[in-house]
Design a protein around this motif. Sequence first.
Motif, PDB file in Angstrom:
ATOM      1  N   ALA A 172       0.812  -1.227   0.000  1.00  0.00           N
ATOM      2  CA  ALA A 172       0.000   0.000   0.000  1.00  0.00           C
ATOM      3  C   ALA A 172       0.844   1.275   0.000  1.00  0.00           C
ATOM      4  O   ALA A 172       0.551   2.240   0.702  1.00  0.00           O
ATOM      5  N   LYS A 224       4.115   1.830   0.880  1.00  0.00           N
ATOM      6  CA  LYS A 224       5.007   2.096   2.007  1.00  0.00           C
ATOM      7  C   LYS A 224       6.421   1.572   1.795  1.00  0.00           C
ATOM      8  O   LYS A 224       7.231   1.581   2.731  1.00  0.00           O
ATOM      9  N   VAL A 265       2.069   6.902   8.542  1.00  0.00           N
ATOM     10  CA  VAL A 265       1.418   5.722   9.123  1.00  0.00           C
ATOM     11  C   VAL A 265       1.112   6.060  10.586  1.00  0.00           C
ATOM     12  O   VAL A 265       1.962   5.893  11.468  1.00  0.00           O
ATOM     13  N   VAL A 320      -4.957   3.105  11.701  1.00  0.00           N
ATOM     14  CA  VAL A 320      -5.553   2.254  10.667  1.00  0.00           C
ATOM     15  C   VAL A 320      -7.004   2.651  10.433  1.00  0.00           C
ATOM     16  O   VAL A 320      -7.673   3.186  11.319  1.00  0.00           O
ATOM     17  N   ASP A 321      -7.479   2.379   9.238  1.00  0.00           N
ATOM     18  CA  ASP A 321      -8.882   2.610   8.929  1.00  0.00           C
ATOM     19  C   ASP A 321      -9.764   1.834   9.902  1.00  0.00           C
ATOM     20  O   ASP A 321      -9.546   0.637  10.137  1.00  0.00           O
ATOM     21  N   ARG A 324      -2.140  -5.250  11.410  1.00  0.00           N
ATOM     22  CA  ARG A 324      -3.107  -4.304  10.857  1.00  0.00           C
ATOM     23  C   ARG A 324      -2.400  -3.199  10.058  1.00  0.00           C
ATOM     24  O   ARG A 324      -2.871  -2.779   8.993  1.00  0.00           O
ATOM     25  N   VAL A 325      -1.290  -2.713  10.581  1.00  0.00           N
ATOM     26  CA  VAL A 325      -0.575  -1.615   9.945  1.00  0.00           C
ATOM     27  C   VAL A 325       0.060  -2.044   8.618  1.00  0.00           C
ATOM     28  O   VAL A 325       0.162  -1.239   7.683  1.00  0.00           O
ATOM     29  N   GLN A 330      -1.937  -1.120   5.644  1.00  0.00           N
ATOM     30  CA  GLN A 330      -2.550   0.202   5.676  1.00  0.00           C
ATOM     31  C   GLN A 330      -1.816   1.190   4.772  1.00  0.00           C
ATOM     32  O   GLN A 330      -0.594   1.293   4.822  1.00  0.00           O
ATOM     33  N   ARG A 331      -2.568   1.938   3.984  1.00  0.00           N
ATOM     34  CA  ARG A 331      -1.984   3.026   3.196  1.00  0.00           C
ATOM     35  C   ARG A 331      -1.703   4.214   4.113  1.00  0.00           C
ATOM     36  O   ARG A 331      -2.483   4.504   5.020  1.00  0.00           O
ATOM     37  N   PHE A 345      -1.580   7.968   5.670  1.00  0.00           N
ATOM     38  CA  PHE A 345      -2.607   8.999   5.708  1.00  0.00           C
ATOM     39  C   PHE A 345      -2.108  10.343   5.185  1.00  0.00           C
ATOM     40  O   PHE A 345      -2.893  11.272   5.039  1.00  0.00           O
ATOM     41  N   ILE A 374      -7.657   9.574  14.146  1.00  0.00           N
ATOM     42  CA  ILE A 374      -7.051   8.320  13.681  1.00  0.00           C
ATOM     43  C   ILE A 374      -5.820   7.987  14.527  1.00  0.00           C
ATOM     44  O   ILE A 374      -5.614   6.836  14.930  1.00  0.00           O
ATOM     45  N   ASN A 412      -6.910   6.766  17.892  1.00  0.00           N
ATOM     46  CA  ASN A 412      -7.843   5.631  17.806  1.00  0.00           C
ATOM     47  C   ASN A 412      -9.291   6.023  18.078  1.00  0.00           C
ATOM     48  O   ASN A 412     -10.136   5.158  18.324  1.00  0.00           O
TER      49      ASN A 412
END
Length: 386
Positions: free
Chosen positions: A98, A100, A115, A118-119, A136-137, A140-141, A143, A230, A233
């Motif tokens: 994504a 990175k 980073v 996460v969504d 999870r990270v 992740q794309r 932000f 984000i 959290n």
Amino acid sequence: MSNDVQGTVATGFDEVHTEFSAVVAEENGESGAQLAAFVDGRLVVDLWAGAQVTGDTLTGLLSSTKGAATVVVALLVQDGMIDLDRPVAVYWPEFAAAGKAAITLRQVLTNQSGVIGVDGGFTIAELCDDRVIAQRVAGQRPFFRPGAAKGYGGFVTFAILDAVIRRVMDSSIQDLFEERIGDPYDIDVFLGLPAAVDKRYLPVLPWLATPEQEAAFEANSPGPHSIAAISYNINAPDFTPGDVLALSNNPALRANGPASMGAVGSARGLATMYAATISTVNGRPPLLKPDTLAEFTTIQSTAPDLVRGAGAPYLVGFEAKGLQYPFLAANAFGHSGAGGSDAFADPHSALSYGYTRRRAAFGFDAPENERLAAALSRAAQRAILA
């Protein structure tokens, strides 16, 4: 409340006792606080106050954890095991997904990776385990475009570093902290609190605020899908600022000690840890060599942080305490926590500082740290000149 203050200060540090007594009376009431400091490896302030609080009491450190984790990273850089300017994906290939692939360890440690979370956010159970956070990270794309801005990664930064370290060292940040720092230097900071020590933990208490303060806080809080939300959290379903502050009260989180916000410790432990980075402590040499200190305590960017705003300048992994507290040297380094804890070292004056408060500070900010640190700095300067 000043009569409730217990502990000791060295000759010449009475001003610090007076200031701490005033803080306890004004800010913390019966809930309590701890303050400790070293000068040139010698404990000169060791104070505490409040119901159930002793000098050995442990409490949640939240993002002050990041300072402890950064010391581990600095040791591995010092040993030549990792390189700050190599991409994370060189060590942890899954991270390249994504967009990175080119993000470096330095960009992660200086909040320039994009980073920051996460969504959809994390569940509290996920936040208890750095390995789950890293999973999870990985997909992740970012932000924001890496290197184009700064944005604080509240819960993910050191899960990323932990994933790297696990692949390089076959060990975790938590284990390395205990093996190389906590145990040999007898430091009361735990990234993973042993069950036998858990009885010394006092839960973090929620902040106290008037209805007017709460209303103002709500009115100025970021939206649930903003970049700040984000990072903290708040984009997770039903997750609130109160949940951030109460994380350390979760037994599973304390036991695992996530490296971005899961440490438990005392003010004495924090001050000892920072003293050990720059001075001989308990008969052991300083943890960090001059070149390593220079690398990690050089200001990387003074641009405003998209999450924390203009008042959050960063070094490498550490906050730039010399910019936050102008009475300190330019290369002073440390990290604060959302509950109100703070800790730092000033290599110029060989001074280290640790502070905890049991009741979380309203709005995540504990302004008494500047008062206490200023009093300590004045006393240390007088001691140097004497």
